[in-house]
Design a protein around this motif. Structure first.
Motif, short mmCIF file in Angstrom:
data_model
loop_
_atom_site.label_atom_id
_atom_site.label_comp_id
_atom_site.label_asym_id
_atom_site.label_seq_id
_atom_site.Cartn_x
_atom_site.Cartn_y
_atom_site.Cartn_z
N GLU A 100 -33.57 48.31 -27.31
CA GLU A 100 -34.11 46.96 -27.21
C GLU A 100 -33.95 46.16 -28.50
OE1 GLU A 100 -37.74 49.71 -27.82
OE2 GLU A 100 -35.66 49.81 -27.20
N ALA A 101 -33.47 46.81 -29.58
CA ALA A 101 -33.27 46.11 -30.85
C ALA A 101 -31.80 45.96 -31.22
CB ALA A 101 -34.01 46.86 -31.97
N GLN A 102 -30.92 46.23 -30.24
CA GLN A 102 -29.49 46.04 -30.49
C GLN A 102 -29.19 44.55 -30.67
OE1 GLN A 102 -27.16 48.41 -30.70
NE2 GLN A 102 -28.25 50.21 -29.99
N LEU A 103 -28.06 44.25 -31.28
CA LEU A 103 -27.64 42.85 -31.39
C LEU A 103 -27.59 42.22 -30.00
CD1 LEU A 103 -24.74 43.10 -34.00
CD2 LEU A 103 -27.00 42.15 -34.37
N TYR A 104 -28.13 41.04 -29.89
CA TYR A 104 -28.14 40.37 -28.60
C TYR A 104 -27.47 39.00 -28.72
CZ TYR A 104 -32.02 37.55 -30.37
OH TYR A 104 -32.79 36.71 -31.11
N TYR A 105 -27.13 38.45 -27.57
CA TYR A 105 -26.47 37.14 -27.54
C TYR A 105 -27.31 36.21 -26.67
CZ TYR A 105 -22.66 39.96 -29.32
OH TYR A 105 -21.91 40.81 -30.07
N ILE A 106 -27.65 35.05 -27.20
CA ILE A 106 -28.49 34.14 -26.43
C ILE A 106 -27.69 33.40 -25.37
CG2 ILE A 106 -30.14 33.85 -28.31
CD1 ILE A 106 -28.87 31.14 -28.88
N LEU A 107 -26.36 33.45 -25.49
CA LEU A 107 -25.49 32.80 -24.51
C LEU A 107 -24.47 33.79 -23.98
CD1 LEU A 107 -24.51 29.46 -26.31
CD2 LEU A 107 -26.35 29.80 -24.67
N ASP A 108 -24.08 33.61 -22.71
CA ASP A 108 -22.88 34.28 -22.22
C ASP A 108 -21.80 33.21 -22.01
OD1 ASP A 108 -23.45 32.99 -19.80
OD2 ASP A 108 -24.44 34.75 -18.95
N ASP A 109 -20.66 33.61 -21.51
CA ASP A 109 -19.56 32.65 -21.33
C ASP A 109 -19.93 31.51 -20.38
OD1 ASP A 109 -17.97 34.03 -23.07
OD2 ASP A 109 -16.96 35.21 -21.52
N ILE A 150 -24.65 18.76 -10.51
CA ILE A 150 -23.43 18.20 -11.11
C ILE A 150 -22.52 19.29 -11.70
CG2 ILE A 150 -24.49 15.96 -11.60
CD1 ILE A 150 -24.82 16.86 -14.52
N TYR A 151 -22.99 20.55 -11.66
CA TYR A 151 -22.18 21.64 -12.23
C TYR A 151 -22.64 22.93 -11.59
CZ TYR A 151 -20.00 24.63 -15.84
OH TYR A 151 -19.24 25.56 -16.51
N ASP A 152 -21.66 23.78 -11.17
CA ASP A 152 -22.05 25.04 -10.51
C ASP A 152 -21.09 26.18 -10.80
OD1 ASP A 152 -19.84 24.25 -9.10
OD2 ASP A 152 -20.75 24.52 -7.11
N GLU A 153 -20.53 26.20 -12.01
CA GLU A 153 -19.56 27.24 -12.36
C GLU A 153 -20.24 28.37 -13.16
OE1 GLU A 153 -16.09 25.59 -14.19
OE2 GLU A 153 -16.06 23.87 -12.83
N GLY A 154 -20.93 29.24 -12.45
CA GLY A 154 -21.66 30.34 -13.09
C GLY A 154 -23.10 29.94 -13.32
N ASP A 155 -23.33 28.99 -14.22
CA ASP A 155 -24.64 28.36 -14.38
C ASP A 155 -24.69 27.12 -13.50
OD1 ASP A 155 -25.13 30.29 -16.22
OD2 ASP A 155 -25.49 28.96 -17.90
N PHE A 156 -25.90 26.57 -13.38
CA PHE A 156 -26.08 25.35 -12.59
C PHE A 156 -26.69 24.27 -13.48
CE2 PHE A 156 -26.21 28.94 -9.75
CZ PHE A 156 -25.43 28.53 -8.66
N ILE A 157 -26.19 23.04 -13.32
CA ILE A 157 -26.75 21.90 -14.04
C ILE A 157 -27.13 20.85 -13.00
CG2 ILE A 157 -26.34 20.07 -15.72
CD1 ILE A 157 -24.32 21.89 -17.09
N TYR A 158 -28.35 20.32 -13.16
CA TYR A 158 -28.85 19.31 -12.24
C TYR A 158 -29.19 18.04 -13.02
CZ TYR A 158 -29.30 23.32 -9.15
OH TYR A 158 -29.03 24.44 -8.39
N GLU A 159 -28.98 16.92 -12.38
CA GLU A 159 -29.35 15.61 -12.95
C GLU A 159 -30.60 15.14 -12.23
OE1 GLU A 159 -27.00 11.64 -14.45
OE2 GLU A 159 -26.50 12.45 -12.47
N THR A 160 -31.62 14.77 -13.00
CA THR A 160 -32.90 14.40 -12.39
C THR A 160 -32.99 12.93 -12.06
OG1 THR A 160 -33.95 14.01 -14.53
CG2 THR A 160 -34.05 16.25 -13.63
N TYR A 161 -32.21 12.10 -12.74
CA TYR A 161 -32.20 10.67 -12.42
C TYR A 161 -30.88 10.09 -12.93
CZ TYR A 161 -33.40 9.94 -17.36
OH TYR A 161 -33.41 9.94 -18.72
N GLU A 162 -30.52 8.95 -12.43
CA GLU A 162 -29.31 8.26 -12.86
C GLU A 162 -29.69 6.98 -13.56
OE1 GLU A 162 -26.28 7.77 -9.93
OE2 GLU A 162 -26.77 9.66 -8.92
N VAL A 163 -28.92 6.65 -14.61
CA VAL A 163 -29.20 5.42 -15.36
C VAL A 163 -28.59 4.25 -14.59
CG1 VAL A 163 -28.80 4.19 -17.52
CG2 VAL A 163 -29.17 6.66 -17.54
#
Length: 374
Positions: free
Chosen positions: A265-274, A361-374
């Motif tokens: 549990e104390a090994q080097l970790y990465y906060i992001l993946d690809d 607006i994005y669904d390639e592995g992770d998902f990104i959503y827009e809550t409102y439009e300007v």
């Protein structure tokens, strides 16, 4: 640099070249991992370590020589440590005060107690003058640190973390350390850090010092005590010359044998993946807005995408609305909508698909959503 100053500190106290060298070797054996950090990582704590040893050296020399120039250097060094790593300076301040008290240097301890706190408060005001948090809130947040304050908080048994043999040498070293007025400072250091470690392990909170840091300060206190214990034993077996090299080899083996054995549990970790990185690079094309992101990824949002978050993994920078972030990802659609009404959140980053009528607006592995439009 830390090893060089540690050598001079121990040599100044003991006048024993080989004892000073052995303290450096024990210092080199201190383990590193993502929980403790340590010598593998260049963090504010590690930057402060040479100055910590330098403070102890200057402090003891000041008491010996009663030189005002040395006193000024000692105080300036402490202030420098405070600007680099405040809790290291606070530990040294408490350590010096207790040492003066035990030495019955009442006048000096009172002066020490009166002069430095106003200086520290003044520096705090300078550093935090532009902070959006009131100074009193920051101080209270740093004063009581409950379990979970750090991102990765693993409890260690100090003897096994340091290794049993050098730890036993440190316990033996307490005896000669107590006998020498100068090395008593390491005894106070060890007892002080042990108290805070005991407090956290048994009551799940610490005062002033995060558990990981006080654990590492405890390891630093053991380094010199182990060297004292080693040479205390050597004094008894020096007539049996054939045993000395065998003894040194065994101590060396049992000091370093598991240096690279890091708990899972104390090994080097990465906060992001690809996938996370690609999603943030996608967001980078848009003007800066507020993003809701899972806490593990939150610290990378601004450096990569130049967008902002309402909450992030807690540390010295505080965590913002980290509770709201957890509540959003764990809650139902109604909870999510209620949180969005309270904050100017434009985008949502998620590891999982969210079925709450947000615009995807994005669904390639992770998902990104827009809550409102300007």
């Amino acid at each position: 640099l830390a090893a060089f100053i540690l050598f001079h500190l121990i040599f100044y106290i003991t006048k024993n070249f080989y004892l000073a060298i052995s303290s450096v070797i024990f210092f080199a054996s201190l383990k590193s991992n993502i929980n403790l950090h340590g010598l593998w990582f260049f963090t504010p704590l590690i930057l402060a370590i040479p100055l910590i040893f330098l403070f102890v050296l200057l402090f003891l020399k000041t008491l010996d020589k009663k030189d005002n120039k040395l006193l000024i250097l000692t105080i300036l060094n402490l202030i420098l440590i405070f600007t680099i790593h405040p809790i290291s300076a606070i530990l040294l301040y408490i350590l010096a005060f207790l040492y003066l008290l035990i030495k019955k240097e009442l006048k000096k301890s009172i002066i020490f107690l009166i002069i430095l706190p106003p200086l520290i408060i003044f520096i705090l005001l300078l550093i935090l003058r532009d902070s959006s948090y009131p100074l009193i809130d920051l101080i209270l947040d740093w004063l009581i640190l409950e379990e979970g304050w750090g991102y990765n908080e693993i409890k260690f048994f100090l003897p096994s973390l340091y290794n049993i043999v050098p730890f036993l040498l440190a316990l033996i070293g307490l005896y000669p350390a107590i006998k020498n007025p100068k090395t008593r400072i390491f005894v106070i250091w060890f007892l002080l850090t042990t108290f805070f470690i005991f407090l956290f392990n048994n009551y799940q909170f610490s005062l002033i010092f995060p558990y990981q840091r006080i654990l590492y300060y405890g390891l630093l206190s053991l380094v010199s005590l182990s060297a004292l214990g080693l040479f205390f034993i050597l004094d008894y077996i020096k007539k049996l010359k054939i045993l000395i090299p065998i003894f040194f080899v065994l101590v060396g083996i049992f000091t370093f044998y598991n240096y690279y054995d890091i708990p899972e549990e104390a090994q080097l970790y990465y906060i992001l993946d690809d996938n996370d990185y690609s999603a943030l690079m996608f967001l980078k094309q848009f003007p800066p807005e507020v993003i809701l992101a899972p806490l593990p990824q939150s610290t990378a949002i601004y450096p990569i995408s130049r967008h902002y978050v309402i909450g992030m993994t807690q540390a010295n920078l505080l965590g913002g609305e980290r509770g709201k972030v957890k509540e959003f990802y764990e809650g139902d659609c109604e909870t999510k909508q209620a949180i969005l009404k309270d904050y100017p959140i434009r985008y949502i980053l998620s590891k999982e698909k969210i079925d709450c009528n947000f615009k995807e607006i994005y669904d390639e592995g992770d998902f990104i959503y827009e809550t409102y439009e300007v």
